[in-house]
Design an enzyme around this catalytic site. Structure first.
Site, PDB file in Angstrom:
ATOM      1  N   ARG A 174       0.843  -1.196   0.000  1.00  0.00           N
ATOM      2  CA  ARG A 174       0.000   0.000   0.000  1.00  0.00           C
ATOM      3  C   ARG A 174       0.878   1.246   0.000  1.00  0.00           C
ATOM      4  O   ARG A 174       1.876   1.308   0.728  1.00  0.00           O
ATOM      5  CB  ARG A 174      -0.910   0.060   1.252  1.00  0.00           C
ATOM      6  CG  ARG A 174      -1.778  -1.141   1.477  1.00  0.00           C
ATOM      7  CD  ARG A 174      -2.643  -1.501   0.304  1.00  0.00           C
ATOM      8  NE  ARG A 174      -3.477  -0.422  -0.194  1.00  0.00           N
ATOM      9  CZ  ARG A 174      -4.149  -0.466  -1.329  1.00  0.00           C
ATOM     10  NH1 ARG A 174      -4.087  -1.531  -2.105  1.00  0.00           N
ATOM     11  NH2 ARG A 174      -4.896   0.545  -1.714  1.00  0.00           N
TER      12      ARG A 174
ATOM     13  N   HIS B 270      13.197  -2.367  -1.131  1.00  0.00           N
ATOM     14  CA  HIS B 270      12.691  -2.218  -2.500  1.00  0.00           C
ATOM     15  C   HIS B 270      13.582  -3.023  -3.432  1.00  0.00           C
ATOM     16  O   HIS B 270      14.817  -2.965  -3.321  1.00  0.00           O
ATOM     17  CB  HIS B 270      12.685  -0.739  -2.899  1.00  0.00           C
ATOM     18  CG  HIS B 270      12.178  -0.526  -4.288  1.00  0.00           C
ATOM     19  ND1 HIS B 270      10.831  -0.608  -4.598  1.00  0.00           N
ATOM     20  CD2 HIS B 270      12.828  -0.285  -5.443  1.00  0.00           C
ATOM     21  CE1 HIS B 270      10.684  -0.416  -5.898  1.00  0.00           C
ATOM     22  NE2 HIS B 270      11.882  -0.215  -6.431  1.00  0.00           N
TER      23      HIS B 270
ATOM     24  N   GLU C  32       7.798  10.605  -0.551  1.00  0.00           N
ATOM     25  CA  GLU C  32       7.884  10.247  -1.977  1.00  0.00           C
ATOM     26  C   GLU C  32       8.134   8.748  -2.108  1.00  0.00           C
ATOM     27  O   GLU C  32       9.066   8.201  -1.494  1.00  0.00           O
ATOM     28  CB  GLU C  32       9.038  11.023  -2.627  1.00  0.00           C
ATOM     29  CG  GLU C  32       8.928  11.081  -4.136  1.00  0.00           C
ATOM     30  CD  GLU C  32      10.069  11.880  -4.777  1.00  0.00           C
ATOM     31  OE1 GLU C  32      10.259  11.742  -5.988  1.00  0.00           O
ATOM     32  OE2 GLU C  32      10.755  12.614  -4.053  1.00  0.00           O
ATOM     33  N   LEU C  33       7.333   8.088  -2.920  1.00  0.00           N
ATOM     34  CA  LEU C  33       7.382   6.617  -3.036  1.00  0.00           C
ATOM     35  C   LEU C  33       8.773   6.124  -3.460  1.00  0.00           C
ATOM     36  O   LEU C  33       9.341   6.591  -4.439  1.00  0.00           O
ATOM     37  CB  LEU C  33       6.347   6.157  -4.072  1.00  0.00           C
ATOM     38  CG  LEU C  33       6.244   4.640  -4.283  1.00  0.00           C
ATOM     39  CD1 LEU C  33       5.645   3.980  -3.056  1.00  0.00           C
ATOM     40  CD2 LEU C  33       5.426   4.331  -5.528  1.00  0.00           C
TER      41      LEU C  33
HETATM   42  C1  GRF Z   1      10.249  -8.222  -2.021  1.00  0.00           C
HETATM   43  O1  GRF Z   1      10.797  -8.391  -3.294  1.00  0.00           O
HETATM   44  C2  GRF Z   1      10.397  -6.800  -1.580  1.00  0.00           C
HETATM   45  O2  GRF Z   1      11.568  -6.189  -2.031  1.00  0.00           O
HETATM   46  C3  GRF Z   1       9.210  -6.143  -2.212  1.00  0.00           C
HETATM   47  O3  GRF Z   1       8.182  -7.091  -2.120  1.00  0.00           O
HETATM   48  C4  GRF Z   1       8.729  -8.387  -2.033  1.00  0.00           C
HETATM   49  C5  GRF Z   1       8.231  -9.005  -0.767  1.00  0.00           C
HETATM   50  O4  GRF Z   1       8.595 -10.351  -0.640  1.00  0.00           O
HETATM   51  N1  GRF Z   1       8.941  -4.875  -1.586  1.00  0.00           N
HETATM   52  P1  GRF Z   1       8.319 -11.109   0.723  1.00  0.00           P
HETATM   53  O5  GRF Z   1       6.852 -10.962   1.057  1.00  0.00           O
HETATM   54  O6  GRF Z   1       9.212 -10.521   1.784  1.00  0.00           O
HETATM   55  O7  GRF Z   1       8.674 -12.536   0.435  1.00  0.00           O
END
Ligand code: GRF
Length: 205
Positions: free
Chosen positions: A84, A102, A136-137
């Site tokens: 979200r 990320h 900022e996203l």
């Molecule tokens: C990961 O690739 C993370 O970088 C991204 O969403 C994914 C989540 O994976 N934000 P998990 O639920 O931790 O396995």
């Protein structure tokens, strides 16, 4: 000293934090039935679900979310696959104690489908970033990054798996640095006291 982890899905980063001994006091999911909820329950960690679709506005959703988080008075709130977008008001409430992982080498490829976009761009290296969350996203001061090579013939799934392995290395490490009070933000940049390496280059030829 505790951490509240926010998830929406599988929870492999949550699992990595738990395996590394990070003190997680609660896991909150924006999705009922998320795999990460089972990960937490197996370890006896309290869980709750705050589903955005049950609220008329983003602000109402976030008020409920903040209410859940604040029950645990966490030192840190860690987003781990939390899908979200958060409002500036929510981000301000947890300023300096809200982090995210990320799946790209920010500032490249903020947003979704990072692995597909890295392949399409012909990137030779790709990776992941742990950063403080700002309004900022997918911006905000960078705490740690890991990079991996992009191999000829890679599919997005192959690249995602390679990056995910690095996520599991750097996210627990970055959270530990935070809890140990080692992170200093200077001029919008994060320094780690003690000279810990903020960049992991995996498989660099
Ligand atoms: C990961 O690739 C993370 O970088 C991204 O969403 C994914 C989540 O994976 N934000 P998990 O639920 O931790 O396995």
């Amino acid at each position: 000293m505790s951490v509240v982890v926010l998830i929406s899905g599988r929870g492999s980063n949550l699992q990595a934090m738990l395996d590394a001994g990070i003190p997680v006091s609660a896991v909150i999911s924006s999705t009922a039935g998320a795999g990460g909820l089972a990960v937490a329950e197996r370890r006896g960690i309290p869980t709750s679900v705050v589903e955005h679709r049950r609220f008329a506005t983003r602000e109402a959703f976030e008020a409920a979310l903040a209410g859940e988080i604040d029950r645990y008075a966490p030192r840190l709130v860690a987003l781990a696959g939390f899908m979200r977008v958060l409002t500036p008001g929510f981000v301000a409430r947890y300023a300096g104690r809200l982090v995210n992982i990320h799946p790209s080498l920010l500032p490249e490829f903020p947003g979704l489908d990072t692995h597909t976009r890295a392949l399409a761009a012909g990137a030779k290296r790709h990776g992941c970033t742990v950063h403080f969350v700002t309004a900022e996203l997918d911006h905000g001061p960078i705490i740690a990054q890991a990079s991996v090579p992009v191999q000829p013939g890679d599919t997005a799934d192959m690249l995602a798996a390679r990056v995910l392995g690095e996520e599991h290395r750097i996210y627990p490490r970055a959270v530990r640095w935070f809890l140990d009070g080692l992170l200093v933000i200077e001029d919008g940049k994060v320094r780690v006291k003690g000279g810990h390496a903020q960049l992991v280059d995996s498989d660099r030829a």
